[in-house]
Design a protein around this motif. Structure first.
Motif, PDB file in Angstrom:
ATOM      1  N   PRO A   8      61.961 -61.564  41.460  1.00 41.04           N
ATOM      2  CA  PRO A   8      61.779 -60.321  40.707  1.00 41.04           C
ATOM      3  C   PRO A   8      62.022 -59.144  41.641  1.00 41.04           C
ATOM      4  N   PRO A   9      62.666 -58.079  41.172  1.00 44.71           N
ATOM      5  CA  PRO A   9      62.947 -56.934  42.046  1.00 44.71           C
ATOM      6  C   PRO A   9      61.678 -56.281  42.597  1.00 44.71           C
ATOM      7  N   SER A  10      60.616 -56.297  41.804  1.00 45.58           N
ATOM      8  CA  SER A  10      59.398 -55.633  42.254  1.00 45.58           C
ATOM      9  C   SER A  10      58.158 -56.271  41.639  1.00 45.58           C
ATOM     10  N   VAL A  11      57.063 -56.159  42.372  1.00 44.68           N
ATOM     11  CA  VAL A  11      55.745 -56.534  41.878  1.00 44.68           C
ATOM     12  C   VAL A  11      54.775 -55.492  42.418  1.00 44.68           C
ATOM     13  N   SER A  12      53.635 -55.373  41.768  1.00 49.46           N
ATOM     14  CA  SER A  12      52.642 -54.422  42.241  1.00 49.46           C
ATOM     15  C   SER A  12      51.246 -54.929  41.944  1.00 49.46           C
ATOM     16  N   GLY A  13      50.282 -54.378  42.676  1.00 45.26           N
ATOM     17  CA  GLY A  13      48.895 -54.743  42.475  1.00 45.26           C
ATOM     18  C   GLY A  13      47.980 -53.759  43.165  1.00 45.26           C
ATOM     19  N   ALA A  14      46.750 -53.735  42.738  1.00 40.12           N
ATOM     20  CA  ALA A  14      45.767 -52.834  43.344  1.00 40.12           C
ATOM     21  C   ALA A  14      45.167 -53.504  44.580  1.00 40.12           C
ATOM     22  N   PRO A  15      44.629 -52.702  45.488  1.00 40.01           N
ATOM     23  CA  PRO A  15      43.965 -53.275  46.665  1.00 40.01           C
ATOM     24  C   PRO A  15      42.911 -54.294  46.258  1.00 40.01           C
ATOM     25  N   GLY A  16      42.911 -55.428  46.968  1.00 39.22           N
ATOM     26  CA  GLY A  16      41.952 -56.472  46.687  1.00 39.22           C
ATOM     27  C   GLY A  16      42.408 -57.492  45.661  1.00 39.22           C
TER      28      GLY A  16
ATOM     29  N   ARG B  17      45.197 -60.074  43.543  1.00 35.50           N
ATOM     30  CA  ARG B  17      46.095 -61.164  43.890  1.00 35.50           C
ATOM     31  C   ARG B  17      47.426 -60.959  43.182  1.00 35.50           C
ATOM     32  N   VAL B  18      48.524 -61.140  43.919  1.00 39.66           N
ATOM     33  CA  VAL B  18      49.850 -61.061  43.315  1.00 39.66           C
ATOM     34  C   VAL B  18      50.635 -62.312  43.703  1.00 39.66           C
ATOM     35  N   THR B  19      51.587 -62.644  42.856  1.00 41.56           N
ATOM     36  CA  THR B  19      52.481 -63.744  43.177  1.00 41.56           C
ATOM     37  C   THR B  19      53.930 -63.278  43.052  1.00 41.56           C
ATOM     38  N   ILE B  20      54.775 -63.830  43.894  1.00 47.19           N
ATOM     39  CA  ILE B  20      56.201 -63.546  43.882  1.00 47.19           C
ATOM     40  C   ILE B  20      56.935 -64.868  43.680  1.00 47.19           C
ATOM     41  N   SER B  21      57.753 -64.912  42.655  1.00 44.63           N
ATOM     42  CA  SER B  21      58.461 -66.156  42.344  1.00 44.63           C
ATOM     43  C   SER B  21      59.849 -66.176  42.984  1.00 44.63           C
ATOM     44  N   CYS B  22      60.350 -67.384  43.162  1.00 40.06           N
ATOM     45  CA  CYS B  22      61.681 -67.619  43.717  1.00 40.06           C
ATOM     46  C   CYS B  22      62.270 -68.791  42.929  1.00 40.06           C
ATOM     47  N   THR B  23      63.206 -68.484  42.060  1.00 38.79           N
ATOM     48  CA  THR B  23      63.746 -69.514  41.170  1.00 38.79           C
ATOM     49  C   THR B  23      65.133 -69.937  41.606  1.00 38.79           C
ATOM     50  N   GLY B  24      65.292 -71.229  41.822  1.00 37.89           N
ATOM     51  CA  GLY B  24      66.571 -71.761  42.264  1.00 37.89           C
ATOM     52  C   GLY B  24      67.153 -72.723  41.248  1.00 37.89           C
TER      53      GLY B  24
ATOM     54  N   GLU C 243      52.452 -53.637  51.844  1.00 38.47           N
ATOM     55  CA  GLU C 243      53.611 -53.049  51.163  1.00 38.47           C
ATOM     56  C   GLU C 243      54.889 -53.275  51.961  1.00 38.47           C
ATOM     57  N   GLY C 244      55.877 -53.789  51.244  1.00 42.68           N
ATOM     58  CA  GLY C 244      57.160 -54.048  51.890  1.00 42.68           C
ATOM     59  C   GLY C 244      57.991 -54.973  51.026  1.00 42.68           C
ATOM     60  N   ASP C 245      59.020 -55.555  51.632  1.00 39.11           N
ATOM     61  CA  ASP C 245      59.907 -56.459  50.920  1.00 39.11           C
ATOM     62  C   ASP C 245      59.646 -57.899  51.338  1.00 39.11           C
ATOM     63  N   TYR C 246      59.736 -58.796  50.378  1.00 38.99           N
ATOM     64  CA  TYR C 246      59.482 -60.209  50.615  1.00 38.99           C
ATOM     65  C   TYR C 246      60.700 -61.024  50.169  1.00 38.99           C
ATOM     66  N   TYR C 247      61.112 -61.940  51.023  1.00 40.71           N
ATOM     67  CA  TYR C 247      62.304 -62.743  50.757  1.00 40.71           C
ATOM     68  C   TYR C 247      61.988 -64.226  50.837  1.00 40.71           C
TER      69      TYR C 247
ATOM     70  N   GLU D 275      70.454 -69.783  52.220  1.00 39.43           N
ATOM     71  CA  GLU D 275      70.503 -68.674  51.278  1.00 39.43           C
ATOM     72  C   GLU D 275      69.162 -67.952  51.196  1.00 39.43           C
ATOM     73  N   PHE D 276      69.223 -66.633  51.046  1.00 38.70           N
ATOM     74  CA  PHE D 276      68.030 -65.826  50.826  1.00 38.70           C
ATOM     75  C   PHE D 276      67.999 -65.370  49.370  1.00 38.70           C
ATOM     76  N   GLY D 277      66.791 -65.192  48.864  1.00 38.17           N
ATOM     77  CA  GLY D 277      66.647 -64.544  47.585  1.00 38.17           C
ATOM     78  C   GLY D 277      66.976 -63.070  47.722  1.00 38.17           C
ATOM     79  N   GLY D 278      67.103 -62.393  46.601  1.00 34.88           N
ATOM     80  CA  GLY D 278      67.477 -60.989  46.621  1.00 34.88           C
ATOM     81  C   GLY D 278      66.391 -60.053  47.134  1.00 34.88           C
ATOM     82  N   GLY D 279      65.172 -60.585  47.280  1.00 39.36           N
ATOM     83  CA  GLY D 279      64.080 -59.769  47.789  1.00 39.36           C
ATOM     84  C   GLY D 279      63.227 -59.168  46.684  1.00 39.36           C
ATOM     85  N   THR D 280      61.948 -59.026  46.978  1.00 45.74           N
ATOM     86  CA  THR D 280      60.988 -58.432  46.047  1.00 45.74           C
ATOM     87  C   THR D 280      60.218 -57.335  46.763  1.00 45.74           C
ATOM     88  N   LYS D 281      60.207 -56.157  46.181  1.00 43.21           N
ATOM     89  CA  LYS D 281      59.465 -55.038  46.767  1.00 43.21           C
ATOM     90  C   LYS D 281      58.045 -55.057  46.237  1.00 43.21           C
ATOM     91  N   LEU D 282      57.089 -55.178  47.152  1.00 42.07           N
ATOM     92  CA  LEU D 282      55.675 -55.166  46.797  1.00 42.07           C
ATOM     93  C   LEU D 282      55.107 -53.774  46.973  1.00 42.07           C
TER      94      LEU D 282
END
Lengths: 111, 123
Positions: free
Chosen positions: A7-15, A17-24, A85-89, A101-108
């Motif tokens: 996903p291009p971006s995800v967000s969450g409040a301090p404290g 839990r967030v998840t970032i998916s990587c679909t192949g 906060e940053g990008d996750y690959y 191969e790398f994923g396109g990256g997700t901005k948190l």
């Protein structure tokens, strides 16, 4: 266009839990190849966060965890902090392309 | 201190060549496979090339079409990337990265990165 979809971006409040998916597909994650995750904070080089699906290098807090199921993988971050906060690959091998191969990256964003 | 320091980037015209270097320190350089990974401005990461600990085997991204050559000098703890026939789409920050293992494979993960050297291809 990457063969690993994040996903291009995800967000969450301090404290929170967030998840970032990587679909192949059946030529990469679905074929059983390991998935690795990297964190890239603004203006810095990437840092290995998770290797071989669910292993943390020394020094990485246990707030970060990885999992894999079928053709997909996920990175979970608990106890979200502003410093996260940053990008996750994600990264995996693709047998059709014959390379890493790398994923396109997700901005948190921490709200 | 354990670190990788890249150098050799700069502004180059299309069709010209450039050689990047990466100096390793603080770890047993000759025991690990090494890689180059690039990042175009505002874009994601792209694996470029990898080399075994002993330089015997190398690998490249298919998109490079044979224009780049990776090499290493273990006696000098150095990694190199010779880039020929450069194109505007090669413009990127080039990172040197250490593999967790001696031989890069389908399980390769990069556990140490340099800060990168910027390559700009433009007339």
């Amino acid at each position: 266009q990457s063969v690993l979809t994040q996903p291009p971006s995800v967000s969450g409040a301090p404290g929170q839990r967030v998840t970032i998916s990587c679909t192949g597909s059946s030529s990469n994650i679905g074929a059983g190849y390991d998935v690795h995750w990297y964190q890239q904070l603004p203006g810095t080089a990437p840092k290995l966060l998770i290797y071989a699906n669910n292993n943390r290098p020394s020094g990485v807090p246990d707030r970060f965890s990885g999992s894999k199921s079928g053709p997909s993988a996920s990175l979970a971050i608990t106890g979200l902090q502003a410093a996260d906060e940053g990008d996750y690959y994600c990264q995996s091998h693709d047998s059709s392309l014959g390379d890493s191969e790398f994923g396109g990256g997700t901005k948190l964003t921490v709200l | 201190e354990v670190q990788l320091v890249e150098s050799g980037g700069g502004l180059v015209q299309p069709g010209r060549s450039l050689r990047l270097s990466c100096a390793a320190s603080g770890f047993g350089f000759d025991a690990y496979a090494m890689h180059w990974v690039r990042q175009a401005p505002g874009k994601g990461l792209e694996w470029v090339s990898g080399i075994f600990w002993n330089g015997i085997s190398t690998g490249y991204a298919a998109s490079l079409k044979g224009r780049f050559t990776i090499s290493r000098d273990n006696a000098k703890n150095s990694l190199f990337l010779q880039m020929n026939s450069l194109r505007p789409e090669d413009t990127a920050l080039y990172f040197c990265a250490k593999d967790r293992y001696a031989e890069y494979s389908s399980s390769s993960a990069f556990d140490l990165w340099g800060q990168g050297t910027m390559v700009t291809v433009s007339s």
